[in-house]
Design an enzyme around this catalytic site. Structure first.
Site, PDB file in Angstrom:
ATOM      1  N   GLU A  66      -5.138   1.384   2.169  1.00  0.00           N
ATOM      2  CA  GLU A  66      -3.827   0.724   2.134  1.00  0.00           C
ATOM      3  C   GLU A  66      -2.821   1.324   3.103  1.00  0.00           C
ATOM      4  O   GLU A  66      -1.814   0.693   3.403  1.00  0.00           O
ATOM      5  CB  GLU A  66      -3.269   0.749   0.699  1.00  0.00           C
ATOM      6  CG  GLU A  66      -2.812   2.106   0.178  1.00  0.00           C
ATOM      7  CD  GLU A  66      -3.948   2.968  -0.379  1.00  0.00           C
ATOM      8  OE1 GLU A  66      -5.123   2.703  -0.065  1.00  0.00           O
ATOM      9  OE2 GLU A  66      -3.654   3.930  -1.122  1.00  0.00           O
TER      10      GLU A  66
ATOM     11  N   LYS B 266      10.469  -6.909  -1.102  1.00  0.00           N
ATOM     12  CA  LYS B 266      11.585  -7.257  -0.211  1.00  0.00           C
ATOM     13  C   LYS B 266      11.189  -8.249   0.883  1.00  0.00           C
ATOM     14  O   LYS B 266      11.901  -9.220   1.134  1.00  0.00           O
ATOM     15  CB  LYS B 266      12.105  -5.974   0.425  1.00  0.00           C
ATOM     16  CG  LYS B 266      13.391  -6.118   1.172  1.00  0.00           C
ATOM     17  CD  LYS B 266      14.535  -5.890   0.235  1.00  0.00           C
ATOM     18  CE  LYS B 266      15.825  -5.565   0.886  1.00  0.00           C
ATOM     19  NZ  LYS B 266      16.834  -5.245  -0.144  1.00  0.00           N
TER      20      LYS B 266
ATOM     21  N   GLY C 271      -4.603   8.756  -7.278  1.00  0.00           N
ATOM     22  CA  GLY C 271      -3.720   9.437  -8.226  1.00  0.00           C
ATOM     23  C   GLY C 271      -3.758  10.916  -7.944  1.00  0.00           C
ATOM     24  O   GLY C 271      -4.659  11.392  -7.249  1.00  0.00           O
TER      25      GLY C 271
ATOM     26  N   CYS D 138      -9.960   6.289  -3.847  1.00  0.00           N
ATOM     27  CA  CYS D 138      -9.670   7.720  -4.013  1.00  0.00           C
ATOM     28  C   CYS D 138      -9.914   8.150  -5.472  1.00  0.00           C
ATOM     29  O   CYS D 138     -11.045   8.158  -5.920  1.00  0.00           O
ATOM     30  CB  CYS D 138      -8.260   8.028  -3.525  1.00  0.00           C
ATOM     31  SG  CYS D 138      -7.987   9.796  -3.332  1.00  0.00           S
ATOM     32  N   TYR D 139      -8.853   8.460  -6.216  1.00  0.00           N
ATOM     33  CA  TYR D 139      -9.061   8.851  -7.617  1.00  0.00           C
ATOM     34  C   TYR D 139      -9.789   7.742  -8.384  1.00  0.00           C
ATOM     35  O   TYR D 139     -10.694   8.006  -9.182  1.00  0.00           O
ATOM     36  CB  TYR D 139      -7.701   9.151  -8.265  1.00  0.00           C
ATOM     37  CG  TYR D 139      -7.807   9.621  -9.700  1.00  0.00           C
ATOM     38  CD1 TYR D 139      -8.187  10.927  -9.974  1.00  0.00           C
ATOM     39  CD2 TYR D 139      -7.536   8.757 -10.749  1.00  0.00           C
ATOM     40  CE1 TYR D 139      -8.295  11.361 -11.287  1.00  0.00           C
ATOM     41  CE2 TYR D 139      -7.638   9.184 -12.064  1.00  0.00           C
ATOM     42  CZ  TYR D 139      -8.019  10.486 -12.328  1.00  0.00           C
ATOM     43  OH  TYR D 139      -8.122  10.915 -13.620  1.00  0.00           O
TER      44      TYR D 139
ATOM     45  N   ASP E  65      19.128  -9.572  -1.638  1.00  0.00           N
ATOM     46  CA  ASP E  65      18.532  -9.827  -2.954  1.00  0.00           C
ATOM     47  C   ASP E  65      19.395 -10.760  -3.807  1.00  0.00           C
ATOM     48  O   ASP E  65      18.902 -11.774  -4.319  1.00  0.00           O
ATOM     49  CB  ASP E  65      18.313  -8.506  -3.721  1.00  0.00           C
ATOM     50  CG  ASP E  65      17.477  -7.530  -2.927  1.00  0.00           C
ATOM     51  OD1 ASP E  65      16.793  -7.982  -1.977  1.00  0.00           O
ATOM     52  OD2 ASP E  65      17.506  -6.329  -3.226  1.00  0.00           O
TER      53      ASP E  65
ATOM     54  N   HIS F  55      -7.964   6.079   1.838  1.00  0.00           N
ATOM     55  CA  HIS F  55      -6.882   5.158   1.460  1.00  0.00           C
ATOM     56  C   HIS F  55      -6.806   3.995   2.452  1.00  0.00           C
ATOM     57  O   HIS F  55      -6.126   4.104   3.474  1.00  0.00           O
ATOM     58  CB  HIS F  55      -5.537   5.897   1.436  1.00  0.00           C
ATOM     59  CG  HIS F  55      -5.400   6.815   0.275  1.00  0.00           C
ATOM     60  ND1 HIS F  55      -4.957   6.394  -0.954  1.00  0.00           N
ATOM     61  CD2 HIS F  55      -5.677   8.129   0.141  1.00  0.00           C
ATOM     62  CE1 HIS F  55      -4.947   7.410  -1.791  1.00  0.00           C
ATOM     63  NE2 HIS F  55      -5.386   8.480  -1.149  1.00  0.00           N
TER      64      HIS F  55
END
Ligand code: XMP
Length: 534
Positions: free
Chosen positions: A185, A389, A67, A94-95, A241, A183
């Protein structure tokens, strides 16, 4: 053989999600996706959700995201510490790592230097880390922080450090609590996905029983329950979609579904045929096409302001849709019950970006232009609300949606109307359609469709430039090629399309489209530019 870290059976996420607590970072969605890539189901929740509510979801694990705040800032997001004593495995990133450290009695402070970008990480010798198992002692990780954990809370083992950050990772295996400063990710962190897999499968004992496909049966049952034997309509845009959403609803309630495809005259070459033949034909779904090009082009006459164009197109879309559904009801006669349900292809990022609430208020204005009127008093059917997606594409393939629709690049609802700079006329649309078709054919032939996120082709209708063709001077229009690469359209970079492909596109366009005497390439990232020119 027993499983590590005290789990006898793999934990299933079918009814027990991995919760990703969002501390306001742009990374929460990415974390949720990475978790799903490990075949575990994940959901994002706001950090303001009380711990009791999180625990009521019976989470299989919890991940605290990064964050933008400092844990010591006055209005820093705080967190209910109850979760840390609940026995649920928690990973702080992280945060989230700092929040965990502070809540459990560690200390967090300013390092004096900010670490940003690639950083070299060292795993402490003899650390026997569950989280970092199977990754090398030295590795490159991606950092973005000013504060740092200075002292780990009691009971935690520090497992890794960087030059600036002595406490870069810690864990307490007995309490199932884990944290990292970097991070994992983002793909710049070399072994990030391995770390997330370790947390999910080893530290939290979660199995691999979730796939996007496992959502199909569940959704089919839900749709049947919601809709009963009522009639349903779906505004089809030709994009992935709405096509996949309609396919799911069709699987659930068959001919109770009618799709409406509005041809607003701003479509690209072949789009109407693609929907009518490839989609409706293959899927056996009833699609009613309404040709409303006259209505749209009349309303757009003389308008060159982009926002005005969008408003007009949005408004006329609703009118066309209303007319089409009235006709359907009339055709069905007295016996044909009113149409109560409207299918929307709302995706998970749309839900998250709009605050995660329920119903039509969640839909971004963009989507209303794609065929989704919001003031029509329908009850919404949104079978893709929990999906990303790429997962929607996987489901589409499983449902037999034609590949050319499943892999279609995004195309804006207002269509070519916002790719003509200047006012929209039939002649200009013809010019742009011809140039756009050539660009698409060449990019497809070069095998670049999946590499490129989308390639707007833009007609600068209010610009003229001098050219020479044959023996004569020309005074024609430029065409702009805007190929971009992106993960989510929030940011984008211009695609490095090979020169020979660009040369072929330019050659063919200037030969085949007499009104165009110049083809230019847009080499701007987003930001500062947007993807579309309008
Ligand atoms: P921008 O131009 O904002 O585009 O960088 C981001 C993505 O959104 C698409 N886009 C639209 N889609 N209605 C839509 O349905 C719109 O009014 C609209 N404007 C932009 C654009 O094609 C890109 O994928």
């Amino acid at each position: 053989m027993g499983r590590p870290y005290g789990y006898d059976e793999p934990v299933s996420t079918e009814n027990r999600p991995v919760l990703v607590v969002d501390f306001g970072a742009q990374y929460a969605q990415l974390i949720a996706r990475r978790v799903r890539e490990t075949s575990a189901y994940s959901e994002i929740v706001p950090h303001t959700m009380p711990a009791v509510e999180m625990l009521a979801k019976d989470p299989a694990a919890v991940i605290l995201s990064g964050g933008p705040s400092s844990v010591y800032a006055d209005n820093a997001p705080t967190f209910d510490t109850e979760l840390f004593t609940s026995g649920v495995p928690v990973l702080g990133i992280c945060y989230g790592f700092q929040v965990m450290a502070k809540a459990l009695g560690g200390t967090v402070g300013k390092t004096g230097t900010r670490e940003y970008g690639h950083t070299s990480l060292t795993i402490d010798e003899g650390a026997s880390s569950a989280l970092l198992a199977g990754t090398p002692a030295e590795q490159s990780v991606w950092m973005s922080h000013g504060d740092a954990v200075q002292q780990a809370p009691d009971g935690f083992t520090v497992t890794a450090s960087t030059q600036e950050t002595p406490v870069a990772a810690f864990e307490d295996q007995s309490r199932r609590l884990y944290g990292v400063q970097w991070h994992p990710e983002v793909h710049h962190s070399e072994f990030g996905q391995k770390l997330i897999e370790n947390f999910i499968h080893e530290c939290a004992g979660i199995g691999t029983d979730w796939t996007p496909g496992s959502i199909i049966d569940d959704q089919v049952a839900r749709i049947r329950e919601q809709v009963g034997d009522a009639r349903v309509i779906c505004g089809l845009s030709g994009g992935v979609d709405s096509s996949v959403a309609a396919a799911l609803v069709h699987k659930a309630v068959g001919d109770q579904l009618t799709c409406i495809f509005v041809d607003h005259g701003l479509l690209r070459a072949g789009e109407r045929e693609q929907v009518e033949h490839d989609y409706a034909g293959t899927m056996g779904i009833r699609v009613v096409t309404v040709d409303e090009s006259e209505r749209f082009l009349n309303a757009l006459a003389g308008v060159s302001d982009p926002e005005q164009k969008r408003k007009i197109i949005g408004r006329e879309f609703i009118r066309s849709f209303e007319a089409a559904q009235l006709k359907l009801v009339r055709e069905a006669g007295e016996a044909g019950a009113e149409i109560k349900f409207l299918v929307q292809g709302t995706l998970y990022p749309d839900v998250v970006e709009s605050g995660g609430g329920e119903g039509a208020a969640n839909i971004k204005s963009h989507h209303n232009v794609g065929g989704l009127p919001e003031d029509l008093n329908f009850e919404l059917v949104e079978p893709l609300r929990t999906l990303f997606k790429d997962e929607v594409r996987a489901i589409g393939l499983e449902l037999g949606v034609p590949e050319n629709i499943v892999w279609r690049q995004p195309f804006p609802g207002p269509g070519l109307g916002i790719r003509i700079i200047g006012d929209v006329t039939r002649e200009r649309l013809e010019i742009l359609r011809a140039a756009d078709l050539i660009a698409r054919e060449e990019l497809t032939a070069a095998g670049l469709d999946r590499e490129i996120w989308q390639c707007p082709v833009v007609l600068l209708a209010n610009v003229h430039s001098v050219g020479v063709q044959g023996d004569g001077r020309t005074y024609g229009h430029p065409i702009v090629l805007r190929p971009v690469s992106s993960e989510d359209a929030m940011t984008a970079d211009w695609s490095r399309v090979p020169f020979d492909v660009l040369a072929r596109i330019s050659n063919r366009i200037t030969n085949a489209v007499p009104e165009v005497n110049r083809v230019v390439l847009d080499v701007t990232s987003k930001p500062p530019a947007t993807i579309e020119w309008e």
